[in-house]
Design a protein around this motif. Structure first.
Motif, PDB file in Angstrom:
ATOM      1  N   THR A 110      13.211 -10.032  -7.711  1.00  0.00           N
ATOM      2  CA  THR A 110      13.803  -8.950  -6.912  1.00  0.00           C
ATOM      3  C   THR A 110      13.183  -7.599  -7.256  1.00  0.00           C
ATOM      4  O   THR A 110      12.855  -6.808  -6.364  1.00  0.00           O
ATOM      5  CB  THR A 110      15.332  -8.900  -7.135  1.00  0.00           C
ATOM      6  OG1 THR A 110      15.874 -10.203  -6.890  1.00  0.00           O
ATOM      7  CG2 THR A 110      15.987  -7.887  -6.236  1.00  0.00           C
ATOM      8  N   MET A 113       9.602  -7.415  -5.833  1.00  0.00           N
ATOM      9  CA  MET A 113       9.604  -7.222  -4.384  1.00  0.00           C
ATOM     10  C   MET A 113      10.036  -5.803  -4.026  1.00  0.00           C
ATOM     11  O   MET A 113       9.470  -5.191  -3.114  1.00  0.00           O
ATOM     12  CB  MET A 113      10.533  -8.226  -3.705  1.00  0.00           C
ATOM     13  CG  MET A 113      10.003  -9.623  -3.772  1.00  0.00           C
ATOM     14  SD  MET A 113       8.403  -9.721  -2.983  1.00  0.00           S
ATOM     15  CE  MET A 113       8.527 -11.270  -2.202  1.00  0.00           C
ATOM     16  N   ILE A 117       7.970  -3.096  -1.747  1.00  0.00           N
ATOM     17  CA  ILE A 117       8.510  -2.594  -0.482  1.00  0.00           C
ATOM     18  C   ILE A 117       8.777  -1.094  -0.521  1.00  0.00           C
ATOM     19  O   ILE A 117       8.461  -0.372   0.430  1.00  0.00           O
ATOM     20  CB  ILE A 117       9.802  -3.365  -0.113  1.00  0.00           C
ATOM     21  CG1 ILE A 117       9.453  -4.815   0.177  1.00  0.00           C
ATOM     22  CG2 ILE A 117      10.499  -2.731   1.068  1.00  0.00           C
ATOM     23  CD1 ILE A 117      10.652  -5.719   0.331  1.00  0.00           C
ATOM     24  N   ASP A 142       0.864  -2.222  -6.693  1.00  0.00           N
ATOM     25  CA  ASP A 142       1.121  -3.446  -5.935  1.00  0.00           C
ATOM     26  C   ASP A 142       0.702  -4.674  -6.748  1.00  0.00           C
ATOM     27  O   ASP A 142       1.393  -5.697  -6.741  1.00  0.00           O
ATOM     28  CB  ASP A 142       0.373  -3.426  -4.603  1.00  0.00           C
ATOM     29  CG  ASP A 142       0.896  -2.362  -3.655  1.00  0.00           C
ATOM     30  OD1 ASP A 142       2.090  -2.010  -3.773  1.00  0.00           O
ATOM     31  OD2 ASP A 142       0.109  -1.879  -2.814  1.00  0.00           O
ATOM     32  N   SER A 145       3.225  -5.209  -9.437  1.00  0.00           N
ATOM     33  CA  SER A 145       4.435  -5.756  -8.819  1.00  0.00           C
ATOM     34  C   SER A 145       4.274  -7.245  -8.543  1.00  0.00           C
ATOM     35  O   SER A 145       5.203  -8.032  -8.765  1.00  0.00           O
ATOM     36  CB  SER A 145       4.743  -5.020  -7.520  1.00  0.00           C
ATOM     37  OG  SER A 145       4.952  -3.657  -7.764  1.00  0.00           O
ATOM     38  N   VAL A 149       6.487 -10.410  -9.897  1.00  0.00           N
ATOM     39  CA  VAL A 149       7.053 -11.429  -9.011  1.00  0.00           C
ATOM     40  C   VAL A 149       6.613 -12.825  -9.462  1.00  0.00           C
ATOM     41  O   VAL A 149       7.436 -13.745  -9.561  1.00  0.00           O
ATOM     42  CB  VAL A 149       6.639 -11.175  -7.544  1.00  0.00           C
ATOM     43  CG1 VAL A 149       6.980 -12.364  -6.665  1.00  0.00           C
ATOM     44  CG2 VAL A 149       7.308  -9.924  -7.017  1.00  0.00           C
TER      45      VAL A 149
END
Length: 166
Positions: A110, A113, A117, A142, A145, A149
């Motif tokens: 979470t 993501m 976003i 990114d 991130s 994930v």
């Protein structure tokens, strides 16, 4: 451990037990507080004996034939008394460990993501690795991130998927 260290630990444990007994005899505590202390002592004894009882069963060699495996298991059961309370505590601990890892995995997925976003401040997005157009692209944030994930997915799947032979 050597005998001297074992004797010192035993003497220290005896001294602390006597100190606890003296404090309890003095009184001045309500029944709820005494029950809480009693429960802590019981839990400490249970926690100290539980791993030793269960660990012996992990040492069984499963590559033996069925008769030898049965004999080994029978011997271990005769040496280490297990009841349903001990096994329930062990299973509860194992399930709790797995649940914590699953929760951490879901939180990491979470979080990763959300980092992808949500718009990041400009000083986080100053290093763009790949441009889609002059105004947008894949940044270092990114990529970080995505690593978060994938780590969450790994934790989640490694806990949920059963391992063969376990």
């Amino acid at each position: 451990m050597d005998d001297k260290q074992l004797t010192n630990d035993t003497d220290l444990l005896d001294a602390k037990a006597e100190e606890l007994m003296l404090l309890l005899r003095k009184g001045g505590m309500d029944a709820d507080r005494m029950k809480a202390i009693q429960q802590k002592v019981i839990n400490a004894f249970d926690a100290a004996s539980l791993p030793k009882k269960i660990e012996a069963f992990k040492e069984i060699d499963t590559n033996q034939d069925r008769l030898q495996l049965l004999n080994s298991f029978e011997y271990l059961l005769s040496q280490h008394q297990l009841d349903s309370n001990v096994t329930k505590k062990f299973i509860t601990r194992e399930r709790l460990k797995k649940m914590v890892v699953v929760i951490i995995g879901v939180i990491m997925i979470t979080l990763g993501m959300a980092m992808i976003i949500m718009p990041a401040p400009p000083y986080f997005e100053m290093f763009t690795v790949f441009y889609f157009n002059p105004n947008d692209g894949v940044t270092i944030m990114d990529i970080i991130s995505l690593l978060i994930v994938f780590t969450g997915i790994y934790l989640f799947l490694s806990t949920v998927i059963k391992k063969p032979g376990a």
